[in-house]
Motif scaffolding. Sequence first.
Motif, short mmCIF file in Angstrom:
data_model
loop_
_atom_site.label_atom_id
_atom_site.label_comp_id
_atom_site.label_asym_id
_atom_site.label_seq_id
_atom_site.Cartn_x
_atom_site.Cartn_y
_atom_site.Cartn_z
N ASP A 106 0.82 -1.22 0.00
CA ASP A 106 0.00 0.00 0.00
C ASP A 106 0.85 1.26 0.00
O ASP A 106 0.54 2.23 -0.71
CB ASP A 106 -0.93 0.01 1.22
CG ASP A 106 -2.05 -1.00 1.11
OD1 ASP A 106 -2.29 -1.50 -0.01
OD2 ASP A 106 -2.69 -1.29 2.14
N ALA A 107 1.91 1.28 0.80
CA ALA A 107 2.73 2.49 0.92
C ALA A 107 3.44 2.82 -0.40
O ALA A 107 3.64 3.99 -0.73
CB ALA A 107 3.75 2.34 2.04
N PHE A 108 3.82 1.79 -1.15
CA PHE A 108 4.44 2.02 -2.46
C PHE A 108 3.39 2.49 -3.46
O PHE A 108 3.66 3.41 -4.25
CB PHE A 108 5.10 0.73 -2.96
CG PHE A 108 6.49 0.50 -2.43
CD1 PHE A 108 7.59 0.63 -3.25
CD2 PHE A 108 6.69 0.14 -1.11
CE1 PHE A 108 8.88 0.41 -2.77
CE2 PHE A 108 7.97 -0.09 -0.61
CZ PHE A 108 9.07 0.05 -1.43
N GLN A 109 2.21 1.89 -3.44
CA GLN A 109 1.16 2.28 -4.37
C GLN A 109 0.66 3.69 -4.08
O GLN A 109 0.20 4.38 -4.99
CB GLN A 109 0.02 1.27 -4.31
CG GLN A 109 0.41 -0.10 -4.83
CD GLN A 109 -0.78 -1.02 -5.03
OE1 GLN A 109 -1.93 -0.64 -4.84
NE2 GLN A 109 -0.49 -2.25 -5.43
N ALA A 110 0.77 4.11 -2.82
CA ALA A 110 0.34 5.46 -2.46
C ALA A 110 1.32 6.52 -2.95
O ALA A 110 0.98 7.70 -3.03
CB ALA A 110 0.18 5.57 -0.94
N ALA A 111 2.55 6.09 -3.27
CA ALA A 111 3.58 7.02 -3.74
C ALA A 111 4.20 6.47 -5.03
O ALA A 111 5.38 6.12 -5.07
CB ALA A 111 4.65 7.22 -2.67
N PRO A 112 3.41 6.37 -6.09
CA PRO A 112 3.91 5.76 -7.33
C PRO A 112 4.95 6.64 -8.02
O PRO A 112 4.89 7.87 -7.96
CB PRO A 112 2.63 5.62 -8.17
CG PRO A 112 1.76 6.73 -7.70
CD PRO A 112 2.02 6.85 -6.23
N PHE A 113 5.88 5.98 -8.68
CA PHE A 113 6.87 6.71 -9.47
C PHE A 113 6.18 7.60 -10.49
O PHE A 113 5.25 7.18 -11.17
CB PHE A 113 7.77 5.71 -10.19
CG PHE A 113 8.79 6.35 -11.10
CD1 PHE A 113 10.04 6.68 -10.64
CD2 PHE A 113 8.47 6.63 -12.42
CE1 PHE A 113 10.97 7.28 -11.48
CE2 PHE A 113 9.39 7.22 -13.27
CZ PHE A 113 10.64 7.56 -12.79
N GLY A 114 6.61 8.86 -10.56
CA GLY A 114 6.03 9.76 -11.54
C GLY A 114 5.85 11.16 -10.99
O GLY A 114 6.52 11.58 -10.05
N ASP A 115 4.91 11.89 -11.59
CA ASP A 115 4.73 13.29 -11.24
C ASP A 115 3.47 13.53 -10.40
O ASP A 115 2.99 14.66 -10.30
CB ASP A 115 4.69 14.17 -12.49
CG ASP A 115 3.58 13.76 -13.44
OD1 ASP A 115 2.81 12.84 -13.12
OD2 ASP A 115 3.47 14.38 -14.53
N GLY A 116 2.95 12.48 -9.78
CA GLY A 116 1.72 12.62 -9.01
C GLY A 116 1.96 13.07 -7.58
O GLY A 116 3.08 13.41 -7.18
N VAL A 117 0.88 13.06 -6.82
CA VAL A 117 0.92 13.46 -5.41
C VAL A 117 0.74 12.22 -4.56
O VAL A 117 -0.13 11.39 -4.81
CB VAL A 117 -0.20 14.47 -5.09
CG1 VAL A 117 -0.16 14.86 -3.61
CG2 VAL A 117 -0.07 15.70 -5.98
#
Length: 211
Positions: A195-206
């Motif tokens: 979950d913690a990785f999916q909450a901070a996915p690689f890229g330009d998101g928040v």
Amino acid sequence: MKLIGMLDSPYVRRVAISLQLLGLPFEHQPLSVFSAFDRFREINPVVKAPTLVCDDGTVLMDSTLILQYAESIAPERSLLPSDPRRLLQSLRVTGLALVACEKSVQVVYERKLRPEDARYPPWLERISGQLLAAYDELERVFASGWPDIDGGVIDQAALTTAVAWRFSRRMTADIVPETQYPALAALSARAEALDAFQAAPFGDGVCRAVR
């Protein structure tokens, strides 16, 4: 707290995931050190990502120093082993992963920021060799049975390695072949499902909060 920086940086992503796993609430502002240089400079004059603005206004930078502080205020959790011998090994693995991050970033900067006619092939060859040497060592570590991700629990060494691997594969895939590092590829797949990785996915998101 406020975490400043883009999640396409392995250092910013490392901090974002770690803060979530440590149970520390924060606001993420995905400012680029390139396109948002002036806005970033208003927060941190040296414009370094990641930057952490603490609750009292203190500005910290450098992912390792930020996480050292985070570990000190985490309520009841830690991503580091308490036993000195295990900690020594964990720090070694984390150091290798940070080298992989550093060399990957240097390759990206050399290719994307330096004019083609000004590039120096021996330098690119050198840092590429250092990058592969770091992953060779990490592959041996994780192939030999480094503590696996169990029940969603991951330590800082595995976390940083997984973040580094995702960055390298996204940005320097021609240098780092997945087939040569099966243990690291498997680690990455397991980590990215957390979950913690999916909450901070690689890229330009928040980064979103893990519920």
